[in-house]
Design a protein around this motif. Structure first.
Motif, mmCIF file in Angstrom:
data_model
loop_
_atom_site.group_PDB
_atom_site.id
_atom_site.type_symbol
_atom_site.label_atom_id
_atom_site.label_comp_id
_atom_site.label_asym_id
_atom_site.label_seq_id
_atom_site.Cartn_x
_atom_site.Cartn_y
_atom_site.Cartn_z
ATOM 1 N N MET A 123 0.507 -1.171 -0.057
ATOM 2 C CA MET A 123 -0.034 0.045 0.134
ATOM 3 C C MET A 123 0.559 1.119 0.280
ATOM 4 O O MET A 123 0.544 1.898 -1.144
ATOM 5 C CB MET A 123 -0.798 -0.066 1.358
ATOM 6 C CG MET A 123 -1.689 -1.315 0.833
ATOM 7 S SD MET A 123 -3.110 -1.501 2.923
ATOM 8 C CE MET A 123 -4.143 0.423 2.611
ATOM 9 N N TYR A 154 -10.059 5.300 -3.742
ATOM 10 C CA TYR A 154 -9.490 4.678 -4.198
ATOM 11 C C TYR A 154 -9.554 3.890 -3.864
ATOM 12 O O TYR A 154 -10.451 2.439 -4.554
ATOM 13 C CB TYR A 154 -8.129 4.823 -5.142
ATOM 14 C CG TYR A 154 -7.693 3.792 -5.781
ATOM 15 C CD1 TYR A 154 -8.332 4.320 -6.849
ATOM 16 C CD2 TYR A 154 -6.453 2.949 -5.778
ATOM 17 C CE1 TYR A 154 -7.549 3.023 -8.279
ATOM 18 C CE2 TYR A 154 -6.085 2.066 -6.506
ATOM 19 C CZ TYR A 154 -6.832 2.061 -7.930
ATOM 20 O OH TYR A 154 -6.303 1.393 -8.439
ATOM 21 N N LEU A 155 -9.368 3.169 -2.440
ATOM 22 C CA LEU A 155 -9.211 1.527 -2.083
ATOM 23 C C LEU A 155 -10.950 1.361 -1.577
ATOM 24 O O LEU A 155 -11.261 0.655 -1.137
ATOM 25 C CB LEU A 155 -8.565 2.056 -0.924
ATOM 26 C CG LEU A 155 -7.225 1.539 -1.630
ATOM 27 C CD1 LEU A 155 -6.248 1.621 -0.646
ATOM 28 C CD2 LEU A 155 -7.021 0.698 -2.504
ATOM 29 N N LEU A 173 -7.546 4.409 6.489
ATOM 30 C CA LEU A 173 -6.594 4.684 5.780
ATOM 31 C C LEU A 173 -5.345 4.886 6.816
ATOM 32 O O LEU A 173 -4.298 4.411 7.810
ATOM 33 C CB LEU A 173 -6.471 4.685 5.026
ATOM 34 C CG LEU A 173 -5.325 5.551 3.914
ATOM 35 C CD1 LEU A 173 -4.776 3.840 3.709
ATOM 36 C CD2 LEU A 173 -5.545 6.357 2.966
ATOM 37 N N LYS A 185 -11.771 -8.676 1.536
ATOM 38 C CA LYS A 185 -11.390 -6.917 1.077
ATOM 39 C C LYS A 185 -10.064 -7.239 0.952
ATOM 40 O O LYS A 185 -9.164 -6.322 0.254
ATOM 41 C CB LYS A 185 -11.970 -6.671 2.819
ATOM 42 C CG LYS A 185 -11.922 -4.426 2.262
ATOM 43 C CD LYS A 185 -12.129 -3.897 1.447
ATOM 44 C CE LYS A 185 -12.197 -2.504 1.495
ATOM 45 N NZ LYS A 185 -13.388 -2.088 0.410
ATOM 46 N N SER A 190 -9.557 -7.044 -2.628
ATOM 47 C CA SER A 190 -10.048 -6.125 -3.049
ATOM 48 C C SER A 190 -8.623 -5.376 -2.994
ATOM 49 O O SER A 190 -8.618 -5.149 -4.494
ATOM 50 C CB SER A 190 -10.943 -6.058 -2.692
ATOM 51 O OG SER A 190 -11.671 -4.977 -3.690
ATOM 52 N N ILE A 191 -8.881 -4.808 -2.267
ATOM 53 C CA ILE A 191 -7.677 -4.070 -2.389
ATOM 54 C C ILE A 191 -6.200 -4.268 -3.261
ATOM 55 O O ILE A 191 -5.371 -4.006 -3.804
ATOM 56 C CB ILE A 191 -7.246 -3.282 -0.554
ATOM 57 C CG1 ILE A 191 -8.267 -2.676 -0.226
ATOM 58 C CG2 ILE A 191 -5.785 -2.895 -0.432
ATOM 59 C CD1 ILE A 191 -8.334 -2.205 1.555
ATOM 60 N N LYS A 230 -6.335 -3.957 -6.545
ATOM 61 C CA LYS A 230 -6.812 -2.633 -7.124
ATOM 62 C C LYS A 230 -5.115 -1.663 -7.012
ATOM 63 O O LYS A 230 -4.609 -0.769 -7.570
ATOM 64 C CB LYS A 230 -7.402 -1.792 -5.880
ATOM 65 C CG LYS A 230 -9.283 -1.739 -6.096
ATOM 66 C CD LYS A 230 -9.683 -1.317 -5.521
ATOM 67 C CE LYS A 230 -11.744 -0.951 -5.519
ATOM 68 N NZ LYS A 230 -12.015 -0.074 -4.487
ATOM 69 N N ILE A 231 -4.588 -1.659 -6.494
ATOM 70 C CA ILE A 231 -2.253 -1.483 -6.419
ATOM 71 C C ILE A 231 -2.215 -2.341 -6.582
ATOM 72 O O ILE A 231 -0.753 -2.466 -7.118
ATOM 73 C CB ILE A 231 -2.105 -1.523 -4.951
ATOM 74 C CG1 ILE A 231 -2.659 -3.074 -3.808
ATOM 75 C CG2 ILE A 231 -3.146 -0.649 -4.005
ATOM 76 C CD1 ILE A 231 -1.494 -2.872 -2.857
#
Length: 142
Positions: free
Chosen positions: A28, A45-46, A53, A68, A71-72, A75-76
């Motif tokens: 992250m 965004y997340l 965060l 989750k 998912s994160i 996304k990254i």
């Protein structure tokens, strides 16, 4: 003897939770840095709150559901690759890596630092700048 310590440590669920937390935290932070995102934009965004965060970045505690977390990760730009290994195979791999890394005294250049490694039960890694124009900081890890 090392095998017993390794078995004791790796059989703790908290060890593996911490391992995943550390990997996700690093991913992250690296993503934020690479894309020059502030906390507000990154949280949006997340699809998590800015407060959540900040909690993650300040404490390193992730504690998401697997869905989750995945998912994160996606996304990254990270693929969550989970595998289940036999305990004894994992221990052998750790011991082999440890033996290869610390069998001899040697030095190497890493990001403008000279790193010395010693063969000892309690390995010490000493880093110091190679040239006078680099950082004047010294790191010692035991």
């Amino acid at each position: 003897m090392m095998e017993n310590k390794v078995i004791e440590i790796i059989q703790q669920p908290s060890y593996w939770v911490e391992e995943v937390n550390n990997l996700m935290y690093d991913a992250m932070v690296n993503y934020m840095d690479k894309h020059q995102l502030n906390r507000t934009d990154f949280a949006a965004y997340l699809n998590i709150s800015k407060g959540r965060l900040s909690q993650i970045l300040n404490s390193g505690e992730i504690n998401f559901s697997l869905e989750k977390l995945f998912s994160i990760a996606l996304k990254i730009g990270k693929i969550p690759n989970i595998k289940f290994e036999d305990t004894i195979d994992y221990i052998k791999e750790v011991e082999n890596v440890h033996k290869k890394q610390y069998d001899a005294f040697y030095s190497e250049n890493v990001d403008e630092f000279e790193v010395f490694r010693f063969k000892k039960e309690d390995t010490k890694i000493i880093q110091f700048p190679i040239a006078a124009h680099t950082q004047n900081e010294y790191s010692i890890a035991y």
